[in-house]
Enzyme design. Structure first.
Site, short mmCIF file in Angstrom:
data_model
loop_
_atom_site.label_atom_id
_atom_site.label_comp_id
_atom_site.label_asym_id
_atom_site.label_seq_id
_atom_site.Cartn_x
_atom_site.Cartn_y
_atom_site.Cartn_z
N ASP A 35 0.82 -1.22 0.00
CA ASP A 35 0.00 0.00 0.00
C ASP A 35 0.85 1.26 0.00
O ASP A 35 2.03 1.23 0.30
CB ASP A 35 -0.83 0.04 1.28
CG ASP A 35 -2.08 -0.80 1.16
OD1 ASP A 35 -2.38 -1.22 0.04
OD2 ASP A 35 -2.72 -1.03 2.20
N LYS A 57 -3.20 3.38 -2.51
CA LYS A 57 -4.47 4.08 -2.71
C LYS A 57 -4.40 5.47 -2.08
O LYS A 57 -3.81 5.64 -1.03
CB LYS A 57 -5.59 3.34 -1.98
CG LYS A 57 -5.76 1.92 -2.42
CD LYS A 57 -6.81 1.26 -1.58
CE LYS A 57 -6.26 0.12 -0.74
NZ LYS A 57 -7.19 -0.43 0.20
N MET A 171 -8.14 8.97 8.66
CA MET A 171 -8.72 9.37 7.36
C MET A 171 -9.68 10.55 7.51
O MET A 171 -10.70 10.61 6.83
CB MET A 171 -9.47 8.19 6.73
CG MET A 171 -8.57 7.01 6.42
SD MET A 171 -9.44 5.68 5.61
CE MET A 171 -10.21 4.86 6.99
N1 SAH Z 1 -4.44 0.31 8.95
C1 SAH Z 1 -3.92 1.60 9.15
C2 SAH Z 1 -4.95 2.69 8.87
C3 SAH Z 1 -5.37 2.71 7.44
S1 SAH Z 1 -6.45 4.04 7.10
C4 SAH Z 1 -3.36 1.73 10.58
O1 SAH Z 1 -3.58 0.86 11.39
O2 SAH Z 1 -2.66 2.71 10.84
C5 SAH Z 1 -5.32 5.29 6.61
C6 SAH Z 1 -5.24 6.37 7.65
O3 SAH Z 1 -4.33 6.02 8.67
C7 SAH Z 1 -4.72 7.70 7.14
O4 SAH Z 1 -5.70 8.44 6.47
C8 SAH Z 1 -4.28 8.36 8.42
O5 SAH Z 1 -5.39 8.86 9.12
C9 SAH Z 1 -3.74 7.18 9.19
N2 SAH Z 1 -2.28 7.07 9.05
C10 SAH Z 1 -1.57 6.02 8.62
N3 SAH Z 1 -0.25 6.26 8.69
C11 SAH Z 1 -0.12 7.48 9.19
C12 SAH Z 1 1.00 8.30 9.52
N4 SAH Z 1 2.26 7.89 9.33
N5 SAH Z 1 0.77 9.53 10.04
C13 SAH Z 1 -0.48 9.97 10.25
N6 SAH Z 1 -1.57 9.24 9.94
C14 SAH Z 1 -1.40 8.01 9.44
#
Ligand code: SAH
Length: 499
Positions: A35, A57, A171
């Site tokens: 991803d 995505k 998100m």
């Molecule tokens: N499965 C992932 C979340 C996927 S949804 C998890 O557990 O982290 C994607 C969202 O995750 C993004 O829109 C943001 O809100 C958050 N996200 C993921 N990585 C991030 C990062 N390094 N810094 C800030 N937000 C992050």
């Protein structure tokens, strides 16, 4: 035989936040489907011969639709491949991992799940925000701020306000105004502390702490973008005092490393651990000259000489690898004395189970020559080094009665690096330091980048590299000893001076 799909949570971005089990499984992958939010540094660990499929995505534009991802996973597993599905954060938190597993199950494909550290927990931690604290919050709610295919959001704001816990929205940046207004109109106090952290855990992390009533406007002004985590609750106030990440000595500094790709890792890792944002921009590569003819020549020569001299880690590597490949036993070096130019070369030698007998106090060709002149009188010395290596070494040896032969075992190729992103950053003045670990890195850099030398500081490994950089008009600082650790501490002390 059918293969298997392993879902691995890669963590929020910082390389160190992927689990050991995740790395172990990644090492054996035949195919890796990954991803957008998987950290670049983690992608470097995908096995070289594995097939890499980027299904990254963006919030509202799905590069590859989910049904297509499901199809790829199934098809690859059915063809017998060991498939790794690498996902940002944790696999099952808003990452559609559940849908993927469901599809695999329906198609009778075996799968495993390696959980990851979710951004919902790690990102607040890197911002110094403990999401629970006995004095402020005893529960946490993780909520999506984005709906399937842009359907309207249906957050139960009333419950969110009533629960009194910390709210973590993923998100949610594009809907932050809607979210904060919804909370306020359902009774949340306007001065409730709120934090937004963009690119959390990464060197270019940005953090804003304010109140729920004005955070949306600040985010708009600051152009905060996805990925970002929104945290709402009293605990956010602690983010001022408990910050540790922003305080790392090189946080906010952009550094370019010009070393060859295979040698860049050491310095890059050290700088990253101190919080720097590191861009690798290899300007040279080293290429072995040891073909069959030279190999047997060296073999014959080694028998004749008392001292073998290495002037770089690459020289050591090329010589010993060629012996290993031709199945020549290391005892060929029995009874020989070995001299090295400096620490890094000595360390490379140790990897092959050997220790050096001599090393100059100052790590350069001149001082190695002076030392050899003193300790190898009447002995035969073989230099195994780069083509067109430093003339200072041979100049010093020629002044003595030492008998020596100079054999080139590799050469240095200049790469005209075309990475425009780095070039543009240099011109814009966005690069703070560029590291030069040899005069050839300076010369090669000057071929590839010929403008903007007044906009950064060149960090040079020793006097020779320094004078080459000055020749090109680069502002420089130079490390006391020609070792990577000294270059790193030089940058740290320089940054401290300017803060
Ligand atoms: N499965 C992932 C979340 C996927 S949804 C998890 O557990 O982290 C994607 C969202 O995750 C993004 O829109 C943001 O809100 C958050 N996200 C993921 N990585 C991030 C990062 N390094 N810094 C800030 N937000 C992050």
């Amino acid at each position: 035989m059918k293969g298997k799909v392993i879902l691995i949570g890669a963590g929020p971005g910082d390389f160190g936040l992927m689990t050991i089990k995740g790395f172990e499984k990644l090492k054996n992958a035949d195919v890796v489907v990954y991803d957008r939010l998987v950290g670049e540094d983690i992608l470097r660990f995908i096995p070289e011969n594995a097939e890499k499929i980027d299904v990254g995505k963006k919030a509202s534009e799905h590069k590859i639709p989910q049904y297509e991802i499901n199809r790829i996973l199934t098809e690859k597993a059915l063809s017998g491949k060991n498939v790794v599905r690498l996902k940002g954060g944790d696999c099952f938190l808003f990452g559609r991992g559940g849908e993927e597993v469901e599809f695999l199950k329906n198609n009778d494909i075996d799968f495993e799940v390696v959980p990851g550290i979710t951004s919902a927990l790690a990102v607040p931690a890197y911002a110094g925000i403990p999401i629970t604290h006995r004095d402020f919050a005893s529960s946490v709610y993780i909520i999506t701020g984005h709906k399937k295919d842009n359907e309207p959001l249906d957050i139960n704001f009333e419950n969110c306000v009533k629960c009194g816990g910390t709210l973590v929205f993923l998100m949610g940046v594009s809907n932050i105004k809607y979210i904060t207004e919804g909370l306020i109109s359902n009774g949340m106090k306007k001065d409730m502390p709120c934090g937004v952290i963009e690119r959390g855990t990464l060197p270019n992390q940005r953090k804003i702490i304010s109140t729920v009533s004005d955070i949306a406007e600040i985010c708009e002004n600051e152009k905060i973008e996805s990925p970002a985590v929104i945290i709402i609750g009293k605990v956010c106030e602690l983010g001022y005092d408990f910050d540790w990440f922003e305080k790392l000595p090189l946080k906010g500094k952009n550094i370019v490393v010009t070393r060859p790709k295979d040698r860049a890792e050491g310095i890059s890792e050290k700088l990253k651990k101190l919080g720097a944002y590191v861009m690798e921009y290899p300007c040279i590569e080293t290429i072995s000259l040891i073909d069959d003819k030279l190999f047997y020549e060296i073999l014959k020569k080694i028998e004749l000489y008392d001292w073998i001299v290495f002037t770089s880690p690459s020289g050591v590597k090329f010589v010993f690898d060629s012996f290993f490949n031709k199945k020549i036993d290391g005892r060929i070096f029995y009874g020989k004395k070995i001299a090295v130019i400096g620490n890094a070369t000595g360390d490379e030698l140790k990897k092959y189970g050997m220790f050096y007998d001599a090393m100059p106090e100052i790590y350069d060709g001149k001082n190695l020559g002076i030392l050899l002149g003193k300790i190898t009188k009447g002995k035969k010395v073989l230099l195994l080094r780069a083509k067109d290596g430093s003339s200072e070494l041979t100049y010093e040896l020629e002044k003595t009665e030492v008998q020596f032969d100079d054999t080139a075992v590799y050469y240095t190729n200049y790469i005209n690096n075309q990475d425009n992103m780095v070039k543009e950053k240099i011109l814009k003045g966005d690069i703070d330091y560029i590291t030069f670990t040899s005069s050839s890195t300076v010369k090669a850099f000057a071929i590839s980048v010929n403008k903007g030398y007044d906009k950064f500081t060149g960090v040079c490994i020793g006097e020779k590299t320094n004078s080459e950089a000055i020749k090109h008009g680069i502002n420089t600082i130079v490390s006391k000893r020609a070792v990577i650790d000294d270059m790193v501490s030089l940058i740290v002390s320089e940054v401290k001076k300017c803060r």
